[in-house]
Design an enzyme around this catalytic site. Structure first.
Site, PDB file in Angstrom:
ATOM      1  N   GLY A   1       0.804  -1.112  -0.041  1.00  0.00           N
ATOM      2  CA  GLY A   1       0.016   0.027   0.077  1.00  0.00           C
ATOM      3  C   GLY A   1       0.835   1.187  -0.016  1.00  0.00           C
ATOM      4  O   GLY A   1       2.119   1.366  -0.374  1.00  0.00           O
ATOM      5  N   CYS A   2       0.320   2.306   0.501  1.00  0.00           N
ATOM      6  CA  CYS A   2       0.942   3.557   0.444  1.00  0.00           C
ATOM      7  C   CYS A   2       1.971   3.677   0.993  1.00  0.00           C
ATOM      8  O   CYS A   2       2.978   4.733   0.823  1.00  0.00           O
ATOM      9  CB  CYS A   2      -0.243   4.535   0.851  1.00  0.00           C
ATOM     10  SG  CYS A   2      -1.614   4.746  -0.317  1.00  0.00           S
ATOM     11  N   TYR A   3       2.305   3.093   2.216  1.00  0.00           N
ATOM     12  CA  TYR A   3       3.590   3.201   3.042  1.00  0.00           C
ATOM     13  C   TYR A   3       4.455   2.469   2.395  1.00  0.00           C
ATOM     14  O   TYR A   3       5.812   2.527   3.133  1.00  0.00           O
ATOM     15  CB  TYR A   3       3.155   2.954   4.463  1.00  0.00           C
ATOM     16  CG  TYR A   3       2.996   1.526   4.911  1.00  0.00           C
ATOM     17  CD1 TYR A   3       3.853   0.741   5.433  1.00  0.00           C
ATOM     18  CD2 TYR A   3       1.870   0.919   4.574  1.00  0.00           C
ATOM     19  CE1 TYR A   3       3.571  -0.598   5.767  1.00  0.00           C
ATOM     20  CE2 TYR A   3       1.477  -0.484   4.875  1.00  0.00           C
ATOM     21  CZ  TYR A   3       2.584  -1.195   5.554  1.00  0.00           C
ATOM     22  OH  TYR A   3       2.193  -2.294   5.704  1.00  0.00           O
ATOM     23  N   ALA A   4       4.456   1.795   1.494  1.00  0.00           N
ATOM     24  CA  ALA A   4       5.629   0.723   0.952  1.00  0.00           C
ATOM     25  C   ALA A   4       7.216   1.386   0.618  1.00  0.00           C
ATOM     26  O   ALA A   4       7.954   0.534   0.686  1.00  0.00           O
ATOM     27  CB  ALA A   4       5.135  -0.026  -0.094  1.00  0.00           C
TER      28      ALA A   4
ATOM     29  N   ARG B   1       1.022   6.198   7.602  1.00  0.00           N
ATOM     30  CA  ARG B   1      -0.295   6.397   8.459  1.00  0.00           C
ATOM     31  C   ARG B   1      -0.026   5.280   9.537  1.00  0.00           C
ATOM     32  O   ARG B   1      -0.678   5.280  10.343  1.00  0.00           O
ATOM     33  CB  ARG B   1      -1.471   6.245   7.666  1.00  0.00           C
ATOM     34  CG  ARG B   1      -1.651   7.466   6.784  1.00  0.00           C
ATOM     35  CD  ARG B   1      -2.746   7.350   5.739  1.00  0.00           C
ATOM     36  NE  ARG B   1      -2.359   6.276   4.820  1.00  0.00           N
ATOM     37  CZ  ARG B   1      -3.095   6.119   3.646  1.00  0.00           C
ATOM     38  NH1 ARG B   1      -4.142   6.763   3.624  1.00  0.00           N
ATOM     39  NH2 ARG B   1      -2.627   5.235   2.788  1.00  0.00           N
TER      40      ARG B   1
END
Length: 613
Positions: free
Chosen positions: A156-159, A368
């Protein structure tokens, strides 16, 4: 040993859509109901995004063009290709972006050539293929055949953060290592139409893009800006908080994205704790530790997320500008997005001034922090401080500018919440019915009636018991009164916009005075005024029902309220628990003659007998 991020380069598809174009396409889909169309307009218009890039060109075709894979210009209908067809589309388009971003990054660092690369780390959560993008990069760019290759998938976005952390670890283990990190995401190939607010939010923010970074332990050339990778930390929110609010699963017609309206509140509640281990020591947003960080790269999951981070950490508009600009120009490109922000910051630093040189004041910060972690990172369970009342917090529904469809859905869901949580049927039987003689009509005032479900329920239960209650339900918020009066009329319930003090000035009186979930909204002074008004207005019985602050109540509501979608129920409910009193606190505030009665589970009644009891 210091490790540096030497160069960053981004790449986007050629096709870019103004936000209004995709908004109008979504709105025109026949499966959307009236509420879905209203939500689409409000969500897109409030997104803070001007345009987004996409590998999908179908939406540009004139009406006479044949259907594409995703859209039929002739009918204006979005199509529903299967997941396999979407993934087949992903492979060549993602590969092109991976290669283009990586090639540009190598060109931006002439002191690091393709033959110097020892490790390749690729990142994507929007498609899969093998041999994968790591292999494609080695072949397309002429990287050494012996380069170590890794792929970070479906994180996801934090990868980008675990990928950069891997790169730093490789360089610390081998000072000669040069690591090429490339993130590429094609989020728009999974867009589909639905009335579900989570789907509409995802449709409004996600976009396509790629970014590459070169990481090495060798110092940057003199005068060349770089980022020093100092520390990485990962934290988790408490169990049950966030897992269902940000989710990415494989469906039959593409990947299904959940990005709920509760995410900003989750971030706001936990961002201070997430920063504490990164900056060293148990600091929170009220301390000055993070004030020394001059530049920030905040993943722009959406405009409201940036708003909450800025407010919680008291960051300036200038500190938030790079993140807001990337959101405005590109949208949310999942894992690649934070590298776009860092690229802009490096570019600004390269122009000279205070930013020139190695920037050790800018640190990659945790994303997040909601979702699965691995054993290599330090996890910390974050819980809000419930030892004292958080009276300063503001609920979304109290904001006069909050999203109206979400507010109306909140009012609509109050009935279910109050059945499950407030227990007014039990309160009616115990506190009101014993004072309701058959054959007489008594009056009741409901203060802060919200959507009106408690007022209607009390009138209905009294009729079933052969009694009659004439209910006056008041609220200071005209939106609540408008919603309540718009429902089917009850002959025994009247709604009015008013304050309790207005009725005192009018000289009115009622046999019963009640409120539900009102007390925690009030300051101590406002609570005192309400109780004085209640004494003046109530002739027989006054019953104020509210939440009791408790850690178990917070955890239970956090888990159970995930069922309530598209409203402020979960977000505001958790804030309500934090703002509510304990029995001891409420008893200390209540004047003589009032009684505090704890109820199971996690409820408080504040009651008083009137002069005619």
């Amino acid at each position: 040993m210091p490790v540096y991020l030497h160069a960053i380069a981004s790449a986007v598809p050629e096709t870019a859509y103004p936000q209004s174009v995709i908004r109008d396409v979504i709105r025109a889909q026949p499966e959307l109901g009236r509420l879905g169309r209203r939500l689409t307009t409000s969500i897109f218009n409030a997104s803070g995004i001007d345009r987004r890039h996409s590998v999908v060109r179908d939406f540009l075709g004139p009406a006479g063009d044949p259907p594409g894979l995703f859209y039929d210009p002739g009918t204006g209908r979005m199509l529903t290709p299967g997941t396999g067809a979407r993934n087949d589309f992903y492979v060549p388009h993602a590969t092109e972006l991976f290669v283009r971003a990586a090639r540009t990054a190598l060109e931006a660092a002439p002191h690091l050539g393709a033959t110097d690369v020892t490790h390749v780390v690729t990142v994507s959560c929007t498609g899969f293929f093998a041999p994968g993008p790591d292999y494609a990069l080695v072949r397309a760019l002429g990287l050494p055949a012996g380069a170590h290759r890794f792929h970070v998938g479906f994180m996801g976005c934090y990868a980008a953060f675990p990928a950069l952390k891997m790169a730093r670890a490789f360089c610390e283990a081998d000072p000669r290592a040069v690591v090429l990190v490339v993130c590429a995401e094609l989020c728009t190939i999974h867009m589909h139409s639905a009335n579900d607010p989570d789907t509409l939010i995802a449709n409004s923010v996600f976009a396509d893009g790629a970014a590459a970074a070169l990481v090495a332990a060798r110092p940057p050339a003199a005068g060349t800006p770089a980022l020093r990778l100092d520390r990485f930390e990962t934290t988790l929110t408490p169990p049950g908080v966030g897992e269902a609010d940000m989710a990415w699963t494989v469906g039959d017609q593409g990947y299904d994205m959940v990005l709920s309206t509760y995410v900003p509140d989750i971030i706001e509640s936990h961002i201070g704790g997430a920063l504490a281990p990164l900056l060293g020591g148990p600091r929170g947003p009220g301390d000055a530790a993070h004030r020394g960080v001059e530049r920030w790269a905040v993943h722009p999951g959406g405009r409201s997320i940036l708003d909450r981070v800025q407010g919680a950490l008291a960051l300036s508009d200038e500190q938030m500008r790079p993140s807001r600009e990337v959101l405005r120009r590109y949208g949310n490109m999942s894992s690649a997005t934070v590298l776009f922000i860092l690229e802009d910051l490096l570019r600004e630093a390269g122009g000279g001034g205070r930013g020139a040189g190695v920037r050790d004041g800018l640190r990659p910060r945790p994303d997040r922090g909601v979702g699965p972690d691995d054993a290599a990172v330090r996890a910390r369970l974050m819980h809000p401080d419930l030892s004292r009342r958080a009276a300063h917090l503001r609920e979304r529904m109290d904001d006069p500018n909050c999203d109206l469809p979400s507010l109306e859905r909140t009012y609509a869901q109050f009935g279910t919440v109050n059945v499950l949580v407030a227990g007014w049927r039990r309160v009616y039987r115990r506190e009101l019915r014993p004072h309701l003689p058959p054959g007489r009509t008594l009056t009741l005032l409901d203060i802060g009636c919200g959507g009106g479900d408690v007022a209607r329920g009390l009138a209905r239960w009294a009729r079933r018991d052969g009694r009659r209650l004439r209910v006056t339900a008041i609220d200071a918020d005209e939106r609540a009164v408008a919603y309540a009066t718009g429902l089917a009329a009850d002959p025994d319930v009247t709604f009015r916009r008013a304050l309790s003090s207005d009725l005192v000035r009018e000289g009115q009186g009622f046999d019963f005075v009640i409120s539900n979930h009102l007390l925690h909204h009030l300051t101590d002074a406002e609570l005192g005024a309400l109780l004085r008004d209640s004494e003046a207005l109530g002739r027989v019985r006054v019953v104020h029902s509210d939440l009791a602050r408790h850690a178990l109540a917070y955890r239970a509501f956090s888990a159970g309220a995930r069922l309530f979608r598209g409203s402020f129920i979960r977000e505001d409910g958790l804030l309500s628990i934090r703002r509510s009193h304990t029995a001891r606190e409420l008893a200390a505030l209540a004047p003589p003659g009032w009684q505090v009665q704890p109820l199971v589970p996690f409820r408080l009644l504040l009651t008083r007998a009137g002069p005619h009891a």
